[in-house]
Design a protein around this motif. Sequence first.
Motif, short mmCIF file in Angstrom:
data_model
loop_
_atom_site.label_atom_id
_atom_site.label_comp_id
_atom_site.label_asym_id
_atom_site.label_seq_id
_atom_site.Cartn_x
_atom_site.Cartn_y
_atom_site.Cartn_z
N LEU A 91 49.82 56.30 68.48
CA LEU A 91 50.48 56.25 67.17
C LEU A 91 51.07 54.87 66.89
CD1 LEU A 91 52.31 59.67 66.68
CD2 LEU A 91 50.63 58.62 65.21
N GLN A 92 51.66 54.24 67.90
CA GLN A 92 52.23 52.91 67.70
C GLN A 92 51.15 51.90 67.30
OE1 GLN A 92 55.33 51.93 67.48
NE2 GLN A 92 56.08 53.98 67.94
N GLN A 93 50.01 51.96 67.98
CA GLN A 93 48.92 51.04 67.65
C GLN A 93 48.36 51.33 66.26
OE1 GLN A 93 45.97 50.80 70.77
NE2 GLN A 93 47.55 50.69 72.35
N ALA A 94 48.22 52.61 65.93
CA ALA A 94 47.71 52.97 64.60
C ALA A 94 48.68 52.55 63.52
CB ALA A 94 47.45 54.47 64.54
N ILE A 95 49.97 52.75 63.76
CA ILE A 95 50.99 52.33 62.80
C ILE A 95 50.94 50.82 62.62
CG2 ILE A 95 53.49 52.07 62.49
CD1 ILE A 95 53.76 54.91 63.69
N GLY A 96 50.83 50.10 63.72
CA GLY A 96 50.76 48.64 63.65
C GLY A 96 49.56 48.16 62.85
N ALA A 97 48.46 48.88 62.97
CA ALA A 97 47.24 48.45 62.29
C ALA A 97 47.23 48.81 60.81
CB ALA A 97 46.02 49.08 62.98
N HIS A 98 47.79 49.96 60.44
CA HIS A 98 47.61 50.46 59.07
C HIS A 98 48.88 50.52 58.23
CE1 HIS A 98 43.47 51.39 59.90
NE2 HIS A 98 43.83 52.08 60.98
N TRP A 99 50.02 50.32 58.81
CA TRP A 99 51.26 50.45 58.04
C TRP A 99 51.35 49.49 56.87
CZ3 TRP A 99 53.95 54.69 58.73
CH2 TRP A 99 55.17 54.81 58.07
N PRO A 100 50.91 48.24 57.00
CA PRO A 100 51.01 47.32 55.85
C PRO A 100 50.21 47.77 54.62
CG PRO A 100 50.65 46.09 57.86
CD PRO A 100 50.48 47.53 58.21
N LEU A 104 54.92 52.88 52.41
CA LEU A 104 56.01 53.47 53.17
C LEU A 104 56.91 52.39 53.76
CD1 LEU A 104 53.89 56.24 54.90
CD2 LEU A 104 55.38 56.49 52.93
N ARG A 105 58.11 52.77 54.07
CA ARG A 105 59.12 51.81 54.55
C ARG A 105 59.43 51.99 56.03
NH1 ARG A 105 63.47 51.94 49.70
NH2 ARG A 105 62.17 50.95 48.13
N ARG A 106 60.37 51.18 56.47
CA ARG A 106 60.77 51.17 57.88
C ARG A 106 61.33 52.51 58.33
NH1 ARG A 106 65.59 50.46 59.80
NH2 ARG A 106 66.39 49.64 57.86
N GLN A 107 62.07 53.22 57.46
CA GLN A 107 62.66 54.51 57.85
C GLN A 107 61.56 55.52 58.21
OE1 GLN A 107 63.35 53.02 54.81
NE2 GLN A 107 65.49 53.35 54.26
N GLU A 108 60.51 55.58 57.41
CA GLU A 108 59.42 56.49 57.69
C GLU A 108 58.70 56.09 58.98
OE1 GLU A 108 60.07 56.53 53.28
OE2 GLU A 108 59.64 54.91 54.64
N ARG A 109 58.58 54.80 59.19
CA ARG A 109 57.94 54.31 60.42
C ARG A 109 58.74 54.74 61.64
NH1 ARG A 109 55.38 48.45 61.22
NH2 ARG A 109 54.72 48.71 63.35
N GLU A 110 60.07 54.65 61.55
CA GLU A 110 60.91 55.04 62.67
C GLU A 110 60.80 56.54 62.96
OE1 GLU A 110 64.77 53.66 61.54
OE2 GLU A 110 64.27 51.57 61.97
N VAL A 111 60.72 57.36 61.90
CA VAL A 111 60.57 58.80 62.09
C VAL A 111 59.26 59.10 62.81
CG1 VAL A 111 60.21 61.00 60.88
CG2 VAL A 111 62.02 59.45 60.13
N LEU A 112 58.18 58.47 62.37
CA LEU A 112 56.87 58.70 62.98
C LEU A 112 56.83 58.17 64.41
CD1 LEU A 112 54.41 60.12 61.85
CD2 LEU A 112 53.48 57.91 61.24
N SER A 113 57.46 57.03 64.65
CA SER A 113 57.50 56.47 66.00
C SER A 113 58.28 57.35 66.96
CB SER A 113 58.11 55.07 65.97
OG SER A 113 57.32 54.19 65.24
N SER A 114 59.42 57.85 66.51
CA SER A 114 60.20 58.72 67.39
C SER A 114 59.49 60.04 67.64
CB SER A 114 61.60 58.96 66.81
OG SER A 114 61.52 59.68 65.61
N LEU A 115 58.73 60.52 66.66
CA LEU A 115 57.94 61.73 66.85
C LEU A 115 56.85 61.49 67.89
CD1 LEU A 115 57.29 64.64 66.00
CD2 LEU A 115 55.81 63.66 64.25
N GLY A 116 56.27 60.31 67.88
CA GLY A 116 55.21 59.97 68.82
C GLY A 116 55.68 60.03 70.27
N LEU A 133 62.04 68.71 62.69
CA LEU A 133 63.10 67.73 62.46
C LEU A 133 62.56 66.53 61.67
CD1 LEU A 133 66.02 66.79 63.01
CD2 LEU A 133 65.16 65.76 65.12
N ALA A 134 61.38 66.05 62.06
CA ALA A 134 60.76 64.92 61.35
C ALA A 134 60.46 65.29 59.90
CB ALA A 134 59.49 64.49 62.07
#
Length: 172
Positions: A91-100, A104-116, A133-134
């Motif tokens: 998930l971290q690698q996928a987020i890094g590749a496609h988040w830009p 979506l903003r940093r808050q959503e990224r943090e929720v997805l990262s903590s879920l991962g 919770l997410a």
Amino acid sequence: MVKLIGAVLILFSASMVGWQIGRYYAFRPVQLRALLVALQMLETEIVYGLTPLHRAFVKIGHRVPAEVGRLFLTAAELLITERAQTAEEALQQAIGAHWPQTALRRQEREVLSSLGQVLGSSDREDQQKHLRLAVTHLRGLEEEARAEQGRYEKMYKSLGFLCGLLVVILMF
């Protein structure tokens, strides 16, 4: 004649900048809703379908809009090809590749990262709790995004046009 063409180009360009910024505010709630749906589908696949995580990611990636779906498809690919050892890494690698490419903003990224951090490393009940919770947290962010959309989308569209008009007036 050249001034008139220049004025039209400036007015058009400034308006397009305002529209692009306004589109960001319009896309964020839509993509947040897609992320919410994806996490609810993930909960269903994990808890009730007993689907392996990489297969669940593929199913979800194909069912949600492309901006969010790419995250899950890339994470699934990383898990299948074993370029990522855990779901968190995938998930971290996928987020890094496609988040830009998302609105979506940093808050959503943090929720997805903590879920991962939890996915694939605990039992079904624990994963279900973290998924819920997410989802709850993302619902709050979606409401906030809708409020921002109502407040800022029209403002930026108008502001772009008005700034262009100001520049044109100052030119003449």
